[in-house]
Design an enzyme around this catalytic site. Structure first.
Site, PDB file in Angstrom:
ATOM      1  N   HIS A 127       1.278  -0.905   0.038  1.00 30.63           N
ATOM      2  CA  HIS A 127      -0.226   0.028   0.008  1.00 30.63           C
ATOM      3  C   HIS A 127       0.897   1.386  -0.022  1.00 30.63           C
ATOM      4  O   HIS A 127       1.885   1.274   0.406  1.00 30.63           O
ATOM      5  CB  HIS A 127      -0.634   0.123   1.778  1.00 30.63           C
ATOM      6  CG  HIS A 127      -0.135  -0.172   2.059  1.00 30.63           C
ATOM      7  ND1 HIS A 127       0.595   1.187   2.889  1.00 30.63           N
ATOM      8  CD2 HIS A 127       0.582  -1.474   2.961  1.00 30.63           C
ATOM      9  CE1 HIS A 127       0.987   0.762   3.910  1.00 30.63           C
ATOM     10  NE2 HIS A 127       0.703  -0.688   4.217  1.00 30.63           N
TER      11      HIS A 127
ATOM     12  N   GLU B 166      -1.506  -7.173   7.717  1.00 30.88           N
ATOM     13  CA  GLU B 166      -0.605  -7.631   8.086  1.00 30.88           C
ATOM     14  C   GLU B 166       0.347  -8.211   9.194  1.00 30.88           C
ATOM     15  O   GLU B 166      -1.389  -8.585   9.834  1.00 30.88           O
ATOM     16  CB  GLU B 166       0.344  -6.160   8.342  1.00 30.88           C
ATOM     17  CG  GLU B 166       1.548  -5.291   8.429  1.00 30.88           C
ATOM     18  CD  GLU B 166       2.123  -6.061   7.426  1.00 30.88           C
ATOM     19  OE1 GLU B 166       2.509  -6.863   7.369  1.00 30.88           O
ATOM     20  OE2 GLU B 166       3.629  -5.189   6.965  1.00 30.88           O
TER      21      GLU B 166
HETATM   22  O1  LIG Z   1       4.652  -3.815  10.310  1.00 32.94           O
HETATM   23  C1  LIG Z   1       4.604  -3.006  10.135  1.00 32.94           C
HETATM   24  O2  LIG Z   1       6.343  -2.585  10.182  1.00 32.94           O
HETATM   25  C2  LIG Z   1       4.098  -2.002   9.995  1.00 32.94           C
HETATM   26  O3  LIG Z   1       4.089  -0.814  11.276  1.00 32.94           O
HETATM   27  C3  LIG Z   1       3.022  -2.004   9.024  1.00 32.94           C
HETATM   28  O4  LIG Z   1       3.192  -2.453   7.406  1.00 32.94           O
HETATM   29  P1  LIG Z   1       2.456  -1.712   6.552  1.00 32.94           P
HETATM   30  O5  LIG Z   1       2.967  -0.549   6.415  1.00 32.94           O
HETATM   31  O6  LIG Z   1       2.773  -2.303   5.255  1.00 32.94           O
HETATM   32  O7  LIG Z   1       1.304  -2.619   6.273  1.00 32.94           O
END
Ligand SMILES: O=C(O)[C@H](O)COP(=O)(O)O
Length: 224
Positions: free
Chosen positions: A8, A82
């Site tokens: 994203h 995530e």
């Molecule tokens: O998990 C992480 O390191 C980030 O906080 C979230 O990942 P993302 O920005 O790709 O959703």
């Protein structure tokens, strides 16, 4: 089939360097919106037949310009979100980034019994992400060959690191995935997935990178 796994666009949490994995999660920054628009334009030559996003709203907002441009509905799918940070949620310090990325990269090395502090182990993550990808493949069922899936930095690196030929956990640890970076794979769950290319920078070009962002998965937090 071809699977485009797209991270994203930038969020306020990414700028702050937060391990930010709770639902519904933040929207995009102004740069993130531009990254999403540029991503849609950059994929003009890809014959995308279906578009998916995770249950976290940042992926749905990122998918929207691509959907508009190509006349595709975004299907929100369980399982593509995530990797949950557990006790590390919202932390921004380097040690927490290393612990988070160290855990997920150990899963990419096949050590699935390792657990995120007060969070999932690798089995739970791979079960849900595998199931989501299997649904994507089932729904395509010969009707279209290229599918775009908007998901997340750690989830994409970890899943591809274990599931795709041409990538291993060391590759996944070394190769970051900036916002709107893309990992393109060819194959299917039965015959396996092969890496076509790993575009670690924003797909719209380096002018859309944010060198000031402390982004945990867009930086080399997995390095020792
Ligand atoms: O998990 C992480 O390191 C980030 O906080 C979230 O990942 P993302 O920005 O790709 O959703």
């Amino acid at each position: 089939m071809k699977l485009l796994l797209i991270r994203h666009g930038e969020t306020p949490g990414n700028v702050l360097g937060q391990l930010d994995t709770d639902h519904p999660g933040p929207g995009l920054t102004e740069l993130g919106e531009r990254q999403a628009e540029a991503m849609a334009r950059s994929l003009v030559n890809e014959p995308i037949g279906a578009l998916y996003a995770s249950t976290l709203i940042r992926t749905q907002i990122t998918a929207a310009p691509l959907g508009r441009l190509r006349g595709l509905e975004t299907t929100v799918l369980e399982g593509l979100h995530e990797i949950e940070a557990g006790a590390l949620e919202k932390l921004t310090d380097h040690e927490s980034h290393k612990r988070y990325m160290g855990t997920v990269i150990s899963w990419a090395a096949g050590e699935l019994d390792n657990r995120m502090p007060a969070g999932p182990d690798g089995h739970a993550f791979f079960d849900r992400f595998d199931a989501a990808i299997a649904r994507v493949v089932d729904r395509a069922s010969g009707q279209h060959n290229t599918v775009a899936v908007v998901s997340h930095g750690a989830a994409i690196r970890t899943w591809a690191g274990l599931r795709a030929d041409g990538i291993d956990h060391e590759f996944a640890a070394r190769h970051v995935l900036a916002n709107t970076g893309i990992v393109a794979l060819e194959g299917d769950p039965d015959t396996g997935w092969k890496l076509i290319h790993w575009e670690g920078s924003p797909v719209g070009g380096l002018a859309l990178a944010d060198p000031a962002s402390a982004d945990p998965t867009g930086r080399d937090a997995a390095a020792p």
